[in-house]
Design an enzyme around this catalytic site. Structure first.
Site, mmCIF file in Angstrom:
data_model
loop_
_atom_site.group_PDB
_atom_site.id
_atom_site.type_symbol
_atom_site.label_atom_id
_atom_site.label_comp_id
_atom_site.label_asym_id
_atom_site.label_seq_id
_atom_site.Cartn_x
_atom_site.Cartn_y
_atom_site.Cartn_z
ATOM 1 N N TYR A 186 -11.060 -8.137 -5.505
ATOM 2 C CA TYR A 186 -10.000 -7.431 -4.767
ATOM 3 C C TYR A 186 -9.571 -8.371 -3.633
ATOM 4 C CZ TYR A 186 -7.955 -3.259 -2.462
ATOM 5 O OH TYR A 186 -7.109 -2.350 -1.875
ATOM 6 N N ARG A 193 6.156 -6.815 -4.495
ATOM 7 C CA ARG A 193 5.565 -7.094 -3.165
ATOM 8 C C ARG A 193 4.056 -7.040 -3.323
ATOM 9 N NH1 ARG A 193 1.742 -5.049 -0.739
ATOM 10 N NH2 ARG A 193 2.407 -3.088 0.181
ATOM 11 N N LYS A 222 -7.477 -2.719 -8.539
ATOM 12 C CA LYS A 222 -7.552 -1.356 -7.971
ATOM 13 C C LYS A 222 -8.314 -0.445 -8.928
ATOM 14 C CE LYS A 222 -4.657 -1.601 -4.266
ATOM 15 N NZ LYS A 222 -4.793 -1.048 -2.950
ATOM 16 N N GLU A 282 1.966 1.084 -6.828
ATOM 17 C CA GLU A 282 1.335 0.066 -5.998
ATOM 18 C C GLU A 282 2.248 -1.146 -5.835
ATOM 19 O OE1 GLU A 282 -2.050 0.697 -4.905
ATOM 20 O OE2 GLU A 282 -1.488 -0.907 -3.524
ATOM 21 N N ASP A 283 2.352 -1.605 -4.616
ATOM 22 C CA ASP A 283 2.982 -2.888 -4.304
ATOM 23 C C ASP A 283 4.409 -3.028 -4.841
ATOM 24 O OD1 ASP A 283 0.643 -3.277 -2.973
ATOM 25 O OD2 ASP A 283 0.102 -5.143 -3.960
ATOM 26 N N ASP A 318 0.241 4.390 -3.056
ATOM 27 C CA ASP A 318 -0.942 3.982 -2.305
ATOM 28 C C ASP A 318 -0.573 3.242 -1.021
ATOM 29 O OD1 ASP A 318 -3.706 3.588 -1.959
ATOM 30 O OD2 ASP A 318 -3.563 1.592 -2.844
ATOM 31 N N ASP A 319 0.465 2.432 -1.069
ATOM 32 C CA ASP A 319 0.801 1.620 0.107
ATOM 33 C C ASP A 319 1.344 2.473 1.247
ATOM 34 O OD1 ASP A 319 0.226 -1.090 -0.954
ATOM 35 O OD2 ASP A 319 1.650 -0.401 -2.454
ATOM 36 N N ASN A 340 -2.683 -8.069 4.267
ATOM 37 C CA ASN A 340 -3.536 -8.727 3.262
ATOM 38 C C ASN A 340 -2.769 -9.854 2.587
ATOM 39 O OD1 ASN A 340 -5.722 -6.883 3.520
ATOM 40 N ND2 ASN A 340 -4.543 -5.371 2.379
ATOM 41 N N ASN A 347 -8.890 -0.490 4.777
ATOM 42 C CA ASN A 347 -8.215 -0.779 3.505
ATOM 43 C C ASN A 347 -8.184 0.499 2.684
ATOM 44 O OD1 ASN A 347 -7.972 -1.601 0.596
ATOM 45 N ND2 ASN A 347 -7.705 -3.573 1.602
HETATM 46 N N1 LIG Z 1 -4.832 -2.521 4.789
HETATM 47 C C1 LIG Z 1 -4.299 -1.900 3.774
HETATM 48 O O1 LIG Z 1 -4.914 -1.031 3.132
HETATM 49 C C2 LIG Z 1 -2.909 -2.229 3.372
HETATM 50 C C3 LIG Z 1 -2.289 -3.349 3.835
HETATM 51 N N2 LIG Z 1 -1.011 -3.629 3.451
HETATM 52 C C4 LIG Z 1 -0.451 -4.887 3.901
HETATM 53 O O2 LIG Z 1 0.586 -4.642 4.809
HETATM 54 C C5 LIG Z 1 1.518 -5.709 4.744
HETATM 55 C C6 LIG Z 1 2.906 -5.123 4.716
HETATM 56 O O3 LIG Z 1 3.086 -4.334 3.572
HETATM 57 P P1 LIG Z 1 4.452 -3.507 3.377
HETATM 58 O O4 LIG Z 1 4.741 -2.703 4.580
HETATM 59 O O5 LIG Z 1 4.377 -2.796 2.103
HETATM 60 O O6 LIG Z 1 5.476 -4.704 3.253
HETATM 61 P P2 LIG Z 1 7.010 -4.703 3.579
HETATM 62 O O7 LIG Z 1 7.564 -5.943 3.022
HETATM 63 O O8 LIG Z 1 7.601 -3.388 3.215
HETATM 64 O O9 LIG Z 1 7.046 -4.779 5.200
HETATM 65 C C7 LIG Z 1 6.789 -5.917 5.967
HETATM 66 C C8 LIG Z 1 7.365 -5.680 7.345
HETATM 67 O O10 LIG Z 1 7.034 -6.776 8.179
HETATM 68 C C9 LIG Z 1 8.197 -7.173 8.890
HETATM 69 N N3 LIG Z 1 8.130 -8.569 9.268
HETATM 70 C C10 LIG Z 1 8.264 -9.654 8.472
HETATM 71 N N4 LIG Z 1 8.233 -10.767 9.243
HETATM 72 C C11 LIG Z 1 8.069 -10.356 10.510
HETATM 73 C C12 LIG Z 1 7.970 -11.035 11.746
HETATM 74 N N5 LIG Z 1 8.026 -12.370 11.813
HETATM 75 N N6 LIG Z 1 7.801 -10.305 12.871
HETATM 76 C C13 LIG Z 1 7.748 -8.962 12.809
HETATM 77 N N7 LIG Z 1 7.831 -8.263 11.664
HETATM 78 C C14 LIG Z 1 7.983 -8.960 10.536
HETATM 79 C C15 LIG Z 1 9.331 -6.893 7.937
HETATM 80 O O11 LIG Z 1 10.572 -6.819 8.618
HETATM 81 C C16 LIG Z 1 8.892 -5.555 7.357
HETATM 82 O O12 LIG Z 1 9.278 -4.528 8.217
HETATM 83 C C17 LIG Z 1 1.140 -6.523 3.514
HETATM 84 O O13 LIG Z 1 0.473 -7.698 3.921
HETATM 85 C C18 LIG Z 1 0.183 -5.653 2.759
HETATM 86 O O14 LIG Z 1 -0.793 -6.394 2.079
HETATM 87 C C19 LIG Z 1 -0.285 -2.787 2.659
HETATM 88 C C20 LIG Z 1 -0.858 -1.655 2.158
HETATM 89 C C21 LIG Z 1 -2.240 -1.331 2.437
HETATM 90 C C1 LIG Z 2 -4.404 -2.994 0.138
HETATM 91 C C2 LIG Z 2 -3.067 -2.886 -0.390
HETATM 92 O O1 LIG Z 2 -2.754 -1.938 -1.097
HETATM 93 C C3 LIG Z 2 -2.100 -3.888 -0.076
HETATM 94 O O2 LIG Z 2 -2.386 -4.791 0.701
HETATM 95 O O3 LIG Z 2 -0.984 -3.796 -0.607
HETATM 96 MG MG LIG Z 3 -0.948 -2.279 -2.119
#
Ligand SMILES: NC(=O)C1=CN([C@@H]2O[C@H](COP(=O)(O)OP(=O)(O)OC[C@H]3O[C@@H](n4cnc5c(N)ncnc54)[C@H](O)[C@@H]3O)[C@@H](O)[C@H]2O)C=CC1
Ligand SMILES: CC(=O)C(=O)O
Ligand SMILES: [Mg+2]
Length: 586
Positions: free
Chosen positions: A100, A152, A170, A241-242, A262-263, A406, A450
């Site tokens: 993962y 994504r 997952k 997802e993603d 999930d996201d 991530n 996570n």
């Molecule tokens: N910890 C967890 O369980 C999870 C973590 N994530 C992580 O969260 C991150 C974002 O995922 P999503 O929201 O789905 O992606 P997304 O692409 O929808 O959103 C990314 C956001 O970051 C902003 N961004 C990009 N560059 C930037 C900068 N230089 N300064 C400020 N903001 C900036 C974008 O404008 C956008 O609003 C990914 O890395 C993903 O892996 C997502 C889901 C679960």
């Molecule tokens: C953990 C997860 O779902 C993500 O980073 O997109």
């Molecule tokens: Mg995800």
């Protein structure tokens, strides 16, 4: 493509859930081997799972890089599924980072290079009109699917069909953490084109070499897919997802199908689960918290919306709760007078109290807002730099710092950076794992915020309650249940999340909460579960969970006893043997 061509299924099933390898047979005693006609096909020693597991761990240690370990574990899952899950469940903390995040991120980037065998289904845009028939090619009865369009993948951008690593990873966690049988899981990747030009031009890329289809085309495709999946498997639970833009499909399907994203929802729940504990530990009442979110995408907004729900339960009005968030995206602070057209999902949190000032600098915004909480869902590795972390430490006794992007390379800061720049006072959780750290006299352990802490229980709860839809109450229940799942020692040590090694126990608690919420909302079809008290419900959940330890570990006398009970006794008594011989597809 003609229908016959579409439906042709030459050769073995697409995902090998084989348990018939030599390795597997090595736990069978000679009598059983003779009975099965496999005598002489494996080395003579009769090996317990423990011995086989030791060999696996040694082999794993010989692989020099995480991606080679990932490949070895993939091979093991394909050739000896019960051994794989036994190894994983006994070494969950050590192996999860290999199957993962973070390793799955690198695997997806390089999927077209490292691919050896299919482990799920691929459905292409050109297959539309035939999706239901193609699902008939999947040889197992499915209870849950994780599907992605690869647009994504983690914080790594559009990876097209290379994104398959995510559904596979997952679903492996669904099995390891919540005991959903491996053969009841379907990793599904939609080949809808990719805007990743380098991949499109790579000779090894395995998807359509066309740009991503339009939102309208995707909607039509998904409409057909959702109908096809539920026609084929009427009780199926569907996890999105993603997806780059997950909001339209969530809105469109959440009341009609047993689906969740999930996201948006899983991430919201897992962060609320840890956040409830962080708020308690911070010593600051809920009403006095202020949060800056770096990143205003699906995950950021999903998390904030669920924290709003938490604040409301703590006695704030919705308006008061909403005003506690300041979002920053790639254009700076999200305000209603910024001059660009905000995406719909950002409008709810847009500020209008900025007196015309637009903040580009995170540090300046911190000085203006004086936040107690800093969340990172921006995909920008290292964005929480020394100045930012130190400013948070100056403003707060216990700053809440959650760099959640991530994989690890995209984390807004490391645990070490957060600890050192806040004098060890931060309340920390990250999306990808970081090691514990000695700081002064203390060993500090980071939380892992996570969604893997909740999605297995959300999925299992939806399956067991036979939910017709996954309601927001079921999602919120997963967060609340998670927050109560810490044992006394974890609470005493100030942890925000339970030890990942207890994930199966935690998943039972989360599953129970999800089932109870489904019952309260009246979306459960398994009405017989309503009459069970909590203890009985927990017992039912545990009994339904796949346990690789129960599948096969037959040596000596046990097998002889089974053999003397005749063919029937043999077949009935040892489910595992039947599973094993027929390849775990009952
Ligand atoms: N910890 C967890 O369980 C999870 C973590 N994530 C992580 O969260 C991150 C974002 O995922 P999503 O929201 O789905 O992606 P997304 O692409 O929808 O959103 C990314 C956001 O970051 C902003 N961004 C990009 N560059 C930037 C900068 N230089 N300064 C400020 N903001 C900036 C974008 O404008 C956008 O609003 C990914 O890395 C993903 O892996 C997502 C889901 C679960
Ligand atoms: C953990 C997860 O779902 C993500 O980073 O997109
Ligand atoms: Mg995800």
């Amino acid at each position: 493509m003609s229908q016959n061509q579409t439906l042709a299924r030459p050769g073995p099933p697409p995902r090998q859930l084989s348990t018939t390898s030599g390795d597997y047979d090595s736990s069978n005693p000679p009598d059983v081997r003779k009975y099965l006609g496999t005598y002489g096909l494996t080395p003579p020693a009769v090996e317990s799972f423990d011995v086989q597991a030791q060999r696996c761990l040694r082999l794993l240690a010989m692989k020099p890089t995480p991606i080679e370990k990932f490949q070895y574990l993939t091979h093991l899952r394909a050739t000896n599924v019960h051994l794989f899950y036994r190894l994983l469940s006994e070494n969950i903390k050590e192996l999860t980072p290999l199957i993962y995040t973070p390793t799955v991120g690198e695997a997806c980037v390089r999927w077209h290079e490292i691919f050896t065998q299919p482990e799920g289904m691929y459905l292409s845009y050109t297959d539309r009109g035939h999706l239901r028939q193609i699902l008939d090619n999947w040889p197992y009865k499915v209870e849950i699917t994780v599907l992605t369009d690869g647009s994504r993948i983690l914080g790594l951008g559009d990876l097209g069909v290379n994104g398959m690593g995510i559904p596979v990873g997952k679903l492996a966690l669904y099995t390891a953490c919540a005991g959903i049988r491996p053969e009841a899981t379907l990793p599904l990747t939609l080949d809808l084109g990719t805007n990743n030009k380098a991949l499109r031009e790579d000779p090894l890329y395995m998807g359509a070499r066309v740009p991503k289809i339009s939102a309208e085309e995707e909607k039509e495709f998904l409409d057909e897919l959702m109908a096809a999946l539920t026609d084929k498997w009427p009780s199926i639970v569907i996890q999105f997802e993603d997806f780059k833009n997950p909001f339209p499909s969530l809105e469109r399907y959440q009341n009609t199908y047993a689906m969740f994203n999930d996201d948006v929802q899983g991430t919201g729940a897992v962060i609320v689960g840890g956040f409830i504990n962080a708020v308690k530990a911070s010593g600051v009442p809920a009403k006095d918290h202020r949060a800056i979110f770096l990143g205003a995408g699906s995950a950021g907004v999903g998390v904030a919306k669920q924290i709003v729900e938490f604040f409301i339960k703590e006695g704030l009005t919705e308006e008061e709760a909403r005003r506690k968030f300041w979002f920053v995206d790639s254009n700076g602070l999200v305000t209603s007078d910024r001059g660009d057209k905000l995406a719909d999902h950002k409008v709810y949190f847009a500020r209008n109290d900025n007196n015309g000032r637009q903040y580009q600098s995170l540090l300046r915004l911190i000085d203006f807002v004086r936040p107690t909480i800093l969340m990172g869902l921006s995909t920008i590795g290292g964005a929480f730099n020394t100045d930012i972390l130190q400013r948070m430490a100056k403003l707060n006794d216990r700053p809440i710092i959650f760099p959640l992007s991530n994989p690890s390379s995209k984390s807004e800061c490391t645990f070490e950076e957060a600890v050192h720049n806040t004098d060890g006072r931060c309340l920390f959780a990250s999306g990808s794992p970081f090691p514990s750290l000695e700081y002064g006299e203390k060993l500090l352990t980071p939380g892992q915020g996570n969604n893997m802490y909740v999605f297995p229980g959300i999925g299992l709860g939806a399956i067991l309650s036979e939910a017709v839809s996954v309601t927001q109450d079921m999602i919120y229940a997963s967060a609340e249940s998670l927050s109560t799942s810490l044992n006394k020692q974890e609470v005493a040590d100030g942890w925000l999340y339970p030890d990942i090694r207890r994930i199966r126990e935690v998943s039972v608690i989360v599953t129970r909460g999800v089932i109870r919420a489904a019952q309260q909302n009246g979306v459960d079809r398994a009405v017989k579960l309503r009459s069970l008290n909590d203890e009985q419900l927990d017992a039912y959940i545990k009994e339904r969970m796949y346990d690789p330890h129960q599948e096969r570990d037959i040596v000596g006398g046990e097998a002889a006893q089974l053999l003397t009970s005749g063919t029937n006794g043999y077949t009935n008594g040892v489910n595992g043997i039947t599973n094993g011989v027929s390849g775990a597809h009952l």
